[in-house]
Design a protein around this motif. Structure first.
Motif, PDB file in Angstrom:
ATOM      1  N   GLU A 311     -49.098  40.956  -4.096  1.00 37.70           N
ATOM      2  CA  GLU A 311     -47.995  40.507  -3.254  1.00 37.70           C
ATOM      3  C   GLU A 311     -46.658  40.992  -3.812  1.00 37.70           C
ATOM      4  O   GLU A 311     -45.657  40.265  -3.869  1.00 37.70           O
ATOM      5  CB  GLU A 311     -48.009  38.975  -3.115  1.00 37.70           C
ATOM      6  N   ALA A 312     -46.673  42.259  -4.258  1.00 43.70           N
ATOM      7  CA  ALA A 312     -45.505  42.847  -4.913  1.00 43.70           C
ATOM      8  C   ALA A 312     -44.321  42.977  -3.967  1.00 43.70           C
ATOM      9  O   ALA A 312     -44.472  43.292  -2.780  1.00 43.70           O
ATOM     10  CB  ALA A 312     -45.865  44.225  -5.479  1.00 43.70           C
ATOM     11  N   LYS A 313     -43.149  42.759  -4.515  1.00 43.92           N
ATOM     12  CA  LYS A 313     -41.898  42.907  -3.773  1.00 43.92           C
ATOM     13  C   LYS A 313     -41.187  44.217  -4.101  1.00 43.92           C
ATOM     14  O   LYS A 313     -40.244  44.608  -3.424  1.00 43.92           O
ATOM     15  CB  LYS A 313     -40.962  41.736  -4.096  1.00 43.92           C
ATOM     16  N   SER A 314     -41.633  44.889  -5.176  1.00 41.50           N
ATOM     17  CA  SER A 314     -41.007  46.162  -5.546  1.00 41.50           C
ATOM     18  C   SER A 314     -42.001  47.049  -6.297  1.00 41.50           C
ATOM     19  O   SER A 314     -43.039  46.584  -6.785  1.00 41.50           O
ATOM     20  CB  SER A 314     -39.745  45.931  -6.386  1.00 41.50           C
ATOM     21  N   VAL A 315     -41.666  48.333  -6.342  1.00 42.94           N
ATOM     22  CA  VAL A 315     -42.485  49.341  -7.026  1.00 42.94           C
ATOM     23  C   VAL A 315     -41.585  50.134  -7.955  1.00 42.94           C
ATOM     24  O   VAL A 315     -40.495  50.561  -7.561  1.00 42.94           O
ATOM     25  CB  VAL A 315     -43.161  50.302  -6.009  1.00 42.94           C
ATOM     26  N   TYR A 316     -42.039  50.316  -9.202  1.00 45.38           N
ATOM     27  CA  TYR A 316     -41.283  51.136 -10.148  1.00 45.38           C
ATOM     28  C   TYR A 316     -42.060  52.421 -10.404  1.00 45.38           C
ATOM     29  O   TYR A 316     -43.262  52.384 -10.719  1.00 45.38           O
ATOM     30  CB  TYR A 316     -41.053  50.411 -11.476  1.00 45.38           C
ATOM     31  N   ILE A 317     -41.380  53.567 -10.288  1.00 46.12           N
ATOM     32  CA  ILE A 317     -42.027  54.870 -10.438  1.00 46.12           C
ATOM     33  C   ILE A 317     -41.478  55.598 -11.657  1.00 46.12           C
ATOM     34  O   ILE A 317     -40.277  55.848 -11.755  1.00 46.12           O
ATOM     35  CB  ILE A 317     -41.804  55.743  -9.185  1.00 46.12           C
ATOM     36  N   ALA A 318     -42.355  55.944 -12.587  1.00 45.40           N
ATOM     37  CA  ALA A 318     -42.013  56.806 -13.714  1.00 45.40           C
ATOM     38  C   ALA A 318     -42.684  58.147 -13.460  1.00 45.40           C
ATOM     39  O   ALA A 318     -43.878  58.193 -13.147  1.00 45.40           O
ATOM     40  CB  ALA A 318     -42.508  56.206 -15.025  1.00 45.40           C
ATOM     41  N   THR A 319     -41.939  59.232 -13.553  1.00 45.31           N
ATOM     42  CA  THR A 319     -42.513  60.527 -13.223  1.00 45.31           C
ATOM     43  C   THR A 319     -41.831  61.661 -13.957  1.00 45.31           C
ATOM     44  O   THR A 319     -40.698  61.527 -14.431  1.00 45.31           O
ATOM     45  CB  THR A 319     -42.421  60.786 -11.705  1.00 45.31           C
ATOM     46  N   ASP A 320     -42.542  62.771 -14.057  1.00 45.14           N
ATOM     47  CA  ASP A 320     -41.988  63.991 -14.636  1.00 45.14           C
ATOM     48  C   ASP A 320     -41.550  64.952 -13.535  1.00 45.14           C
ATOM     49  O   ASP A 320     -41.171  66.080 -13.793  1.00 45.14           O
ATOM     50  CB  ASP A 320     -43.039  64.674 -15.511  1.00 45.14           C
ATOM     51  N   SER A 321     -41.644  64.495 -12.276  1.00 45.96           N
ATOM     52  CA  SER A 321     -41.367  65.397 -11.156  1.00 45.96           C
ATOM     53  C   SER A 321     -40.812  64.597  -9.984  1.00 45.96           C
ATOM     54  O   SER A 321     -40.026  63.680 -10.154  1.00 45.96           O
ATOM     55  CB  SER A 321     -42.662  66.132 -10.772  1.00 45.96           C
ATOM     56  N   GLU A 322     -41.262  64.916  -8.790  1.00 40.69           N
ATOM     57  CA  GLU A 322     -40.817  64.261  -7.565  1.00 40.69           C
ATOM     58  C   GLU A 322     -41.331  62.824  -7.499  1.00 40.69           C
ATOM     59  O   GLU A 322     -42.547  62.589  -7.553  1.00 40.69           O
ATOM     60  CB  GLU A 322     -41.329  65.056  -6.356  1.00 40.69           C
ATOM     61  N   PRO A 323     -40.444  61.829  -7.385  1.00 45.84           N
ATOM     62  CA  PRO A 323     -40.906  60.436  -7.380  1.00 45.84           C
ATOM     63  C   PRO A 323     -41.420  59.931  -6.036  1.00 45.84           C
ATOM     64  O   PRO A 323     -41.989  58.843  -5.964  1.00 45.84           O
ATOM     65  CB  PRO A 323     -39.650  59.670  -7.801  1.00 45.84           C
ATOM     66  N   TYR A 324     -41.225  60.709  -4.970  1.00 49.58           N
ATOM     67  CA  TYR A 324     -41.667  60.280  -3.634  1.00 49.58           C
ATOM     68  C   TYR A 324     -41.056  58.941  -3.222  1.00 49.58           C
ATOM     69  O   TYR A 324     -41.687  58.166  -2.487  1.00 49.58           O
ATOM     70  CB  TYR A 324     -43.190  60.186  -3.558  1.00 49.58           C
ATOM     71  N   THR A 325     -39.856  58.667  -3.681  1.00 47.54           N
ATOM     72  CA  THR A 325     -39.219  57.379  -3.391  1.00 47.54           C
ATOM     73  C   THR A 325     -39.078  57.134  -1.896  1.00 47.54           C
ATOM     74  O   THR A 325     -39.463  56.074  -1.376  1.00 47.54           O
ATOM     75  CB  THR A 325     -37.826  57.317  -4.049  1.00 47.54           C
ATOM     76  N   ARG A 326     -38.547  58.108  -1.180  1.00 46.46           N
ATOM     77  CA  ARG A 326     -38.310  57.946   0.254  1.00 46.46           C
ATOM     78  C   ARG A 326     -39.624  57.766   1.012  1.00 46.46           C
ATOM     79  O   ARG A 326     -39.750  56.899   1.877  1.00 46.46           O
ATOM     80  CB  ARG A 326     -37.554  59.150   0.812  1.00 46.46           C
ATOM     81  N   GLU A 327     -40.623  58.594   0.675  1.00 46.70           N
ATOM     82  CA  GLU A 327     -41.905  58.511   1.365  1.00 46.70           C
ATOM     83  C   GLU A 327     -42.568  57.152   1.167  1.00 46.70           C
ATOM     84  O   GLU A 327     -43.160  56.591   2.096  1.00 46.70           O
ATOM     85  CB  GLU A 327     -42.841  59.620   0.866  1.00 46.70           C
ATOM     86  N   ILE A 328     -42.473  56.614  -0.045  1.00 44.54           N
ATOM     87  CA  ILE A 328     -43.101  55.325  -0.322  1.00 44.54           C
ATOM     88  C   ILE A 328     -42.331  54.182   0.346  1.00 44.54           C
ATOM     89  O   ILE A 328     -42.924  53.233   0.874  1.00 44.54           O
ATOM     90  CB  ILE A 328     -43.218  55.113  -1.843  1.00 44.54           C
ATOM     91  N   GLU A 329     -41.009  54.280   0.366  1.00 49.35           N
ATOM     92  CA  GLU A 329     -40.208  53.275   1.078  1.00 49.35           C
ATOM     93  C   GLU A 329     -40.576  53.254   2.559  1.00 49.35           C
ATOM     94  O   GLU A 329     -40.741  52.193   3.170  1.00 49.35           O
ATOM     95  CB  GLU A 329     -38.719  53.571   0.911  1.00 49.35           C
ATOM     96  N   GLN A 330     -40.699  54.436   3.157  1.00 47.40           N
ATOM     97  CA  GLN A 330     -41.061  54.532   4.568  1.00 47.40           C
ATOM     98  C   GLN A 330     -42.476  54.017   4.810  1.00 47.40           C
ATOM     99  O   GLN A 330     -42.756  53.371   5.829  1.00 47.40           O
ATOM    100  CB  GLN A 330     -40.935  55.980   5.046  1.00 47.40           C
TER     101      GLN A 330
END
Length: 397
Positions: A311-330
């Motif tokens: 029941e997560a309210k947020s996601v934290y992404i650690a990456t060496d490249s493209e974080p896909y932030t927008r795609e995951i938000e959408q």
């Protein structure tokens, strides 16, 4: 003076750009015999003899990996980690104690920070003119005369020693001996402490990745108060609990690495993969491309599963490249907050991932392995892309 072992210990080397060879997430530089890049570690050793460090694989690479288990089960701290200064022109010496506390290690064994060793002990017991390098005969074959240990070849090895104005006066070569506890007496006989008070080695005297029996030693790696303060401030200001932390190792160099699975060059045991496929080669689970290089479809699938379960309210992404932030938000239709810091100090990523309510990592990555070990010793849940329910390892029982 007690004999002292100076050895290398996995750590991070901050590259001039994210995702390059030896990337910010602590993986070994590429090659068929890659090992974690390493700075120096020194420690006094209990009598009657010296026990050589043996790494549980802290890679930060070691990424530091948990302190080296030794032939007498000793985990010496990496006395220094490296990161690049903002200009990218040179690497900076970062004392171990800035990131981790020394006191927990001292509850396990006597240790001394390299800075203290060089300032207080080296002038009398390891002065210029008496600095001997120790290495396997095979390693010396890389030198011009085939008889000199390659202590300062390449980066970060040369710059590391240079920061302490260390040059080596001679080399001691050895063969037919292993960094296994079974060889403790062999080491003492070959290099008696009375004649060899300090052993300086070119690389981590250890097996990579972390051995299964050494995984519990991670409990002696405790974040410094400053790192806890910094990490908690990011969590409190940017994230909403419960949150899922994920590690995306998807840079160009990593893609080339994972292609070795396709052409059959690599098998189930590939870098840090024993953490998820199992340590027994005869019963190891298959290592798939989703586990090594998850695409956006697999990333979304795994996130959907664990965001729902926690029941997560947020996601934290650690990456060496493209974080896909927008795609995951959408993908979550804006109902889940998505954060990716990509900090200059990658240990911040490690801390935040370690504190998440659920962690999804990369099976093959030693950066993920650090987080997984930390979470295991604290009883926190983790999974991998391509493997939602990894088998329990022996140290988890």
């Amino acid at each position: 003076m007690r004999p002292v072992t100076c050895s290398t210990a996995p750590a991070w080397v901050r590259p001039s750009h994210r995702g390059g060879p030896g990337g910010p997430h602590g993986e070994p530089r590429w090659g068929p015999h890659s090992v974690p890049l390493s700075p120096l570690s020194c420690r006094p050793v209990r009598e009657p003899g010296r026990a050589l460090p043996r790494s549980p694989g802290l890679r930060p690479r070691p990424q530091p990996d948990p302190g080296r288990a030794a032939v007498d089960r000793v985990p010496p701290p990496p006395a220094a980690l490296h990161q690049r200064e903002p200009s990218g022109e040179r690497e900076l010496h970062v004392p171990y104690a800035e990131l981790f506390r020394l006191e927990p290690l001292r509850r396990y064994h006597r240790v001394v920070a390299l800075e203290q060793f060089m300032a207080e002990l080296a002038p009398a017991h390891w002065p210029p003119g008496r600095r001997v390098a120790y290495c396997f005969e095979a390693a010396a074959q890389r030198s011009v005369d085939k008889a000199t240990c390659p202590m300062k070849d390449g980066n970060p090895f040369g710059p590391f020693w240079d920061q302490f104005q260390v040059d080596f006066d001679k080399s001691e070569l050895f063969k037919g001996i292993s960094f296994s506890p079974a060889y403790k007496d062999h080491w003492i006989q070959r290099f008696p402490p009375s004649e060899h008070p300090v052993l300086a080695l070119p690389g981590a005297p250890a097996q990579f990745p972390v051995l299964e029996e050494h995984r519990p030693l991670h409990k002696y790696m405790v974040w410094s108060d400053e790192m806890v303060k910094k990490g908690d401030s990011y969590i409190q200001s940017l994230l909403i609990r419960p949150y899922v932390g994920i590690h995306l190792r998807i840079g160009s160099d990593w893609k080339n690495a994972c292609n070795m699975l396709k052409d059959g060059t690599a098998g189930p045991h590939f870098m840090a993969s024993p953490q998820c496929v199992g340590y027994d080669r005869s019963t190891a689970a298959p290592l798939t491309m989703d586990m090594c290089l998850p695409d956006l479809t697999e990333i979304k699938r795994a996130l959907k599963l664990w965001v729902k379960k926690t029941e997560a309210k947020s996601v934290y992404i650690a990456t060496d490249s493209e974080p896909y932030t927008r795609e995951i938000e959408q993908f979550f239709q804006g109902k889940v907050k998505v954060v990716s810091l990509q900090p200059e100090v990658p240990q911040v990523d490690l801390y935040i991932l370690g504190q998440s309510d659920h962690f999804i990592g990369n099976c093959v990555s030693s950066f993920t392995a650090f987080v997984k070990r930390e979470r295991d010793v604290h009883g926190k849940p983790s999974s991998f892309f391509g493997m939602d329910h990894p088998p329990r390892l022996r140290d988890e029982f």
